[in-house]
Motif scaffolding. Sequence first.
Motif, PDB file in Angstrom:
ATOM      1  N   PRO A 139       0.407   3.887   2.477  1.00  0.00           N
ATOM      2  CA  PRO A 139       1.140   3.044   3.431  1.00  0.00           C
ATOM      3  C   PRO A 139       1.166   1.583   3.004  1.00  0.00           C
ATOM      4  O   PRO A 139       0.261   1.107   2.314  1.00  0.00           O
ATOM      5  CB  PRO A 139       0.376   3.229   4.742  1.00  0.00           C
ATOM      6  CG  PRO A 139      -1.000   3.616   4.318  1.00  0.00           C
ATOM      7  CD  PRO A 139      -0.844   4.413   3.058  1.00  0.00           C
ATOM      8  N   GLU A 140       2.209   0.871   3.441  1.00  0.00           N
ATOM      9  CA  GLU A 140       2.385  -0.535   3.073  1.00  0.00           C
ATOM     10  C   GLU A 140       1.344  -1.422   3.748  1.00  0.00           C
ATOM     11  O   GLU A 140       1.164  -1.365   4.963  1.00  0.00           O
ATOM     12  CB  GLU A 140       3.783  -1.013   3.483  1.00  0.00           C
ATOM     13  CG  GLU A 140       4.061  -2.462   3.106  1.00  0.00           C
ATOM     14  CD  GLU A 140       5.357  -3.009   3.652  1.00  0.00           C
ATOM     15  OE1 GLU A 140       5.791  -4.089   3.190  1.00  0.00           O
ATOM     16  OE2 GLU A 140       5.940  -2.368   4.558  1.00  0.00           O
ATOM     17  N   PHE A 219      -0.345  -4.497  13.131  1.00  0.00           N
ATOM     18  CA  PHE A 219      -1.196  -4.052  12.031  1.00  0.00           C
ATOM     19  C   PHE A 219      -2.262  -3.092  12.550  1.00  0.00           C
ATOM     20  O   PHE A 219      -2.767  -3.251  13.657  1.00  0.00           O
ATOM     21  CB  PHE A 219      -1.823  -5.261  11.331  1.00  0.00           C
ATOM     22  CG  PHE A 219      -0.779  -6.240  10.873  1.00  0.00           C
ATOM     23  CD1 PHE A 219      -0.192  -6.112   9.632  1.00  0.00           C
ATOM     24  CD2 PHE A 219      -0.330  -7.245  11.721  1.00  0.00           C
ATOM     25  CE1 PHE A 219       0.813  -6.976   9.230  1.00  0.00           C
ATOM     26  CE2 PHE A 219       0.671  -8.114  11.335  1.00  0.00           C
ATOM     27  CZ  PHE A 219       1.248  -7.983  10.086  1.00  0.00           C
ATOM     28  N   MET A 220      -2.579  -2.113  11.739  1.00  0.00           N
ATOM     29  CA  MET A 220      -3.554  -1.091  12.109  1.00  0.00           C
ATOM     30  C   MET A 220      -4.404  -0.773  10.882  1.00  0.00           C
ATOM     31  O   MET A 220      -4.121  -1.256   9.782  1.00  0.00           O
ATOM     32  CB  MET A 220      -2.845   0.169  12.609  1.00  0.00           C
ATOM     33  CG  MET A 220      -1.941   0.804  11.559  1.00  0.00           C
ATOM     34  SD  MET A 220      -0.966   2.198  12.160  1.00  0.00           S
ATOM     35  CE  MET A 220      -2.237   3.420  12.360  1.00  0.00           C
ATOM     36  N   VAL A 221      -5.416   0.040  11.083  1.00  0.00           N
ATOM     37  CA  VAL A 221      -6.268   0.484   9.980  1.00  0.00           C
ATOM     38  C   VAL A 221      -6.053   1.974   9.792  1.00  0.00           C
ATOM     39  O   VAL A 221      -6.072   2.746  10.758  1.00  0.00           O
ATOM     40  CB  VAL A 221      -7.750   0.186  10.257  1.00  0.00           C
ATOM     41  CG1 VAL A 221      -8.627   0.761   9.144  1.00  0.00           C
ATOM     42  CG2 VAL A 221      -7.972  -1.314  10.371  1.00  0.00           C
ATOM     43  N   ALA A 222      -5.815   2.375   8.533  1.00  0.00           N
ATOM     44  CA  ALA A 222      -5.649   3.783   8.200  1.00  0.00           C
ATOM     45  C   ALA A 222      -6.717   4.179   7.177  1.00  0.00           C
ATOM     46  O   ALA A 222      -7.248   3.341   6.450  1.00  0.00           O
ATOM     47  CB  ALA A 222      -4.257   4.042   7.641  1.00  0.00           C
ATOM     48  N   VAL A 293      -5.771  -1.848   5.688  1.00  0.00           N
ATOM     49  CA  VAL A 293      -5.012  -2.512   6.742  1.00  0.00           C
ATOM     50  C   VAL A 293      -3.539  -2.262   6.454  1.00  0.00           C
ATOM     51  O   VAL A 293      -3.051  -2.525   5.355  1.00  0.00           O
ATOM     52  CB  VAL A 293      -5.311  -4.021   6.781  1.00  0.00           C
ATOM     53  CG1 VAL A 293      -4.407  -4.713   7.813  1.00  0.00           C
ATOM     54  CG2 VAL A 293      -6.776  -4.263   7.113  1.00  0.00           C
ATOM     55  N   VAL A 294      -2.826  -1.721   7.444  1.00  0.00           N
ATOM     56  CA  VAL A 294      -1.462  -1.236   7.268  1.00  0.00           C
ATOM     57  C   VAL A 294      -0.522  -1.992   8.196  1.00  0.00           C
ATOM     58  O   VAL A 294      -0.855  -2.290   9.341  1.00  0.00           O
ATOM     59  CB  VAL A 294      -1.401   0.281   7.560  1.00  0.00           C
ATOM     60  CG1 VAL A 294       0.030   0.791   7.520  1.00  0.00           C
ATOM     61  CG2 VAL A 294      -2.266   1.032   6.559  1.00  0.00           C
ATOM     62  N   ARG A 295       0.657  -2.267   7.689  1.00  0.00           N
ATOM     63  CA  ARG A 295       1.707  -2.962   8.457  1.00  0.00           C
ATOM     64  C   ARG A 295       2.535  -1.935   9.226  1.00  0.00           C
ATOM     65  O   ARG A 295       2.964  -0.925   8.669  1.00  0.00           O
ATOM     66  CB  ARG A 295       2.597  -3.725   7.484  1.00  0.00           C
ATOM     67  CG  ARG A 295       3.635  -4.625   8.116  1.00  0.00           C
ATOM     68  CD  ARG A 295       4.446  -5.296   7.012  1.00  0.00           C
ATOM     69  NE  ARG A 295       5.067  -6.515   7.479  1.00  0.00           N
ATOM     70  CZ  ARG A 295       6.238  -6.584   8.077  1.00  0.00           C
ATOM     71  NH1 ARG A 295       6.932  -5.471   8.301  1.00  0.00           N
ATOM     72  NH2 ARG A 295       6.734  -7.747   8.462  1.00  0.00           N
TER      73      ARG A 295
END
Length: 368
Positions: A139-140, A219-222, A293-295
């Motif tokens: 993921p970006e 923003f999230m965490v994957a 950390v993902v956008r």
Amino acid sequence: MTEYGDGVPGYRTIRVGVPQAPVADLADLAAWQARDPYPDLLSAGHPVFGLAREREEGGWELHPYFGAPMPQGARESMAMEFRRLAAEAGRAGDRAGRAECLRAAERLDGEKIDETTVLGARYRVVRAERFIRSGPDGPEPPRSTDPDPAPAGRADRAHDPAAGFVIDPTVPTGVSEAILKAELLALVRAAGTAPPPVLRDSRLAARTHPGGVLLPAAFMVAECVGGRWAPESSLDATTPQGARDGLALALRVLDPVRRGLSAAERGQYARAADRLDRERGCDLRVADRLLRVVRTERLVRIGPDGPEGPRSSDFDPDLPVLELDRRLRARGGDPDAESPEPPDEATRELARLFRREERRRREQPGRR
């Protein structure tokens, strides 16, 4: 430019204009450059919800902290806003206005209400779909143009880019955002990818709310597990540092308990959190885990009457506080009674780690 040609209704419009500021020009360029390494558009999971107020001059203005994972969180924000307006009216000597605001807040305490009018303005719970860009590398992550002003541990003090944002499809956007908006609006869940009610509502929304507006990114965490990426948390942050702070908190406080870490493993996780604070990166390896950390992009669909509200198939189990109280009493419970059960060991351990983390953050240089 419009998506459908001349004479199209405003809510179905996609206008392209020249960015009015150099930073907007750079952001549009970064969005275009992201298409090559991250060509795939994927669902980021559940939708999010927030509160918006219709403006006399057009459009709907968002209130802060848009991102509740369930509609009830946004309804509670609406009740809080009406109580704030009631206090303002009281200070101004407007007794009728104060009473109107309090009545609206009290209704929300007992009913699931997604739209109401107070002091002549419409308020609505608004729904946004979440998407991520992805590619061979996963993921970006955040882009260099995404605002990220807060230092480590202080993202809660940063401005929410979505606060005050106006949902108005007639406002011109850059070329990259216009193309992304058109792509997202064309996405409809395929058969077999979700339960029938979700599929039905997805197809219905494409007809009833064919327009759309992109909100500021969140923003999230994957985490990469077995070669596949999945959300590590269901909550969005308003800035990249907000997501890092949430991850650091998980590493120092939550994971030691929920993963049953040994003393040596707790030290390893704490050092990883320190490294995250220090380096402010996007990828983090700890033990055998890879986190990023993902956008996330957030799209609000628009129809003739404005932004889309909650769908009937959206997960919405939480009850208003008075209805919850009523049901508990009907079952013979006493909401006012203290819990007879003492907290278990895991709960006590979490409380101890939270207190330690609070002390650590207070003692950071420059922290007030």
